[in-house]
Design a protein around this motif. Structure first.
Motif, PDB file in Angstrom:
ATOM      1  N   GLU A  35      -6.096  -0.637  -8.368  1.00 16.53           N
ATOM      2  CA  GLU A  35      -7.484  -1.078  -8.523  1.00 16.53           C
ATOM      3  C   GLU A  35      -8.095  -0.515  -9.807  1.00 16.53           C
ATOM      4  N   PHE A  87       0.908 -11.955   1.777  1.00 17.02           N
ATOM      5  CA  PHE A  87      -0.309 -11.866   2.582  1.00 17.02           C
ATOM      6  C   PHE A  87      -1.361 -10.901   2.022  1.00 17.02           C
ATOM      7  N   PHE A 142      -6.909  -9.744  -0.535  1.00 18.25           N
ATOM      8  CA  PHE A 142      -7.254  -8.365  -0.905  1.00 18.25           C
ATOM      9  C   PHE A 142      -7.341  -8.235  -2.415  1.00 18.25           C
TER      10      PHE A 142
END
Ligand code: PBG
Length: 324
Positions: free
Chosen positions: A123, A201, A205
């Motif tokens: 991030e 998946f 996010f």
């Protein structure tokens, strides 16, 4: 003595009977609520592919953590979106970084809430990879360990109750354990994302955390979804390096590995019901194709039945409301 003497339906006849023989429980106390906290944000910013999930300011994160606690959810998992990113991801170990600030604020407002901090660089890095990228494009394992260790210490000093490394570098649990111990933080537990797969998946996010890799993918560090024996080995390695809790991630396509790792290690085990699992269910609900409450409670119960002690889920608050 088979049918007609044996009739399994006898014990399914009433709600009370079914309750008496139910093998698995799901309570708010089993749940962890993940949150995205963004630097410099003063309002909620909806995540498009995750209806009901917002990027939060610190003040909103404090409110959400309190609300979760009021619903009986013992823990939150924090992800930070920094003001700016760089090659190394230096925002991760900034003592005034977004996760550190949010951790302090939540612990102050709601001291009983267990704050788990996700430990990863993706991030915070401009390239979106989970570690230091060498000139040849390879993510440098050992150089990354030092940065993770430094980040873990900063998070723990800010008041994090549990440190959760999600980067999948080899040796990270050991590196984090030693660094915490050396800094007098020997009582802070580590929740290792032990069997974390290179999964499709995580898409929503990455929108939420703005952490999509700028080039390539994560398959040189996250696991191949086809591998189960290796997942057990990864869990064992994390345990040997000092992990207090191990994790399987994602959850629903990997229920076999939740069971296998639980049986083979008998460690406290967490499963992460990830963003894509959430998005699929929400999309079907939005179309009127699934009953949300029934589908969510079934999914979370089955993750518990597979062997998870702890279920990390964006559905946590809704589930806790329904379970009350
Ligand atoms: C950071 C991290 C990711 C998730 C948790 N920690 C994304 C990734 O590895 O790309 C995914 C969580 C989710 O999809 O809900 N490394």
């Amino acid at each position: 003595m088979p049918f007609p003497q044996i009739r399994p339906r006898r014990l399914r006849a009433t709600h009370a009977l079914r309750g008496l023989v139910r093998e698995t429980s799901l309570t708010p106390a089993d749940l962890v609520y993940p949150m995205f906290v963004a630097h410099g944000l003063d309002r909620r910013e909806p995540v498009e592919a995750m209806p009901g999930v917002d990027r939060l300011s610190i003040a909103h994160a404090v409110d959400e953590a309190r609300e979760a606690a009021d619903l009986g959810i013992p823990a939150v998992l924090l992800f930070g979106i920094p003001a700016s990113k760089d090659d190394e991801g230096s925002g991760a170990w900034d003592d005034e970084g977004i996760v550190q600030l949010a951790t302090r604020a939540i612990k102050e407002a709601s001291p009983e809430t267990v704050v788990i901090t996700d430990l990863c660089l993706c991030e915070y890095t401009s390239h979106g990879h989970c570690g230091v990228v060498r000139p040849d494009g390879v993510v440098d394992n050992d150089a990354t360990l030092e940065l993770l260790a430094q980040t873990a210490v900063s998070q723990a000093r800010a008041g994090a109750d549990v440190i959760a490394p999600s980067d999948m570098m080899d040796g990270r649990v050991g590196a984090v354990r030693s660094a915490l111990d050396e800094e007098g933080l020997g009582e802070t537990p580590i929740l290792g994302y032990s069997a974390k797969f290179a999964s499709a998946f995580y898409g929503p996010f990455r929108e939420a955390a703005d952490s999509t890799p700028a080039f390539g993918d994560r398959r040189s560090y996250q696991m191949d979804p086809a591998n189960g024996a290796e997942a057990v080995r990864e869990a064992r390695l994390d345990i040997d390096e000092g992990a207090d809790i191990v994790m399987v991630k994602p959850a629903l396509p990997y229920l076999d590995l939740i069971r296998r790792i639980k049986d083979e290690t008998s460690m406290p085990l967490a499963a992460y019901n990830v963003s894509g699992e959430y998005a699929m269910l929400k999309a079907a609900v939005a179309n009127g194709w699934l009953d949300e409450r029934a589908a969510v409670l079934e999914a979370l119960t089955c993750i518990r039945r597979a062997g998870a002690d702890i279920v990390i889920s964006y559905h946590a608050k809704d589930a806790a409301r329904w379970l009350r």
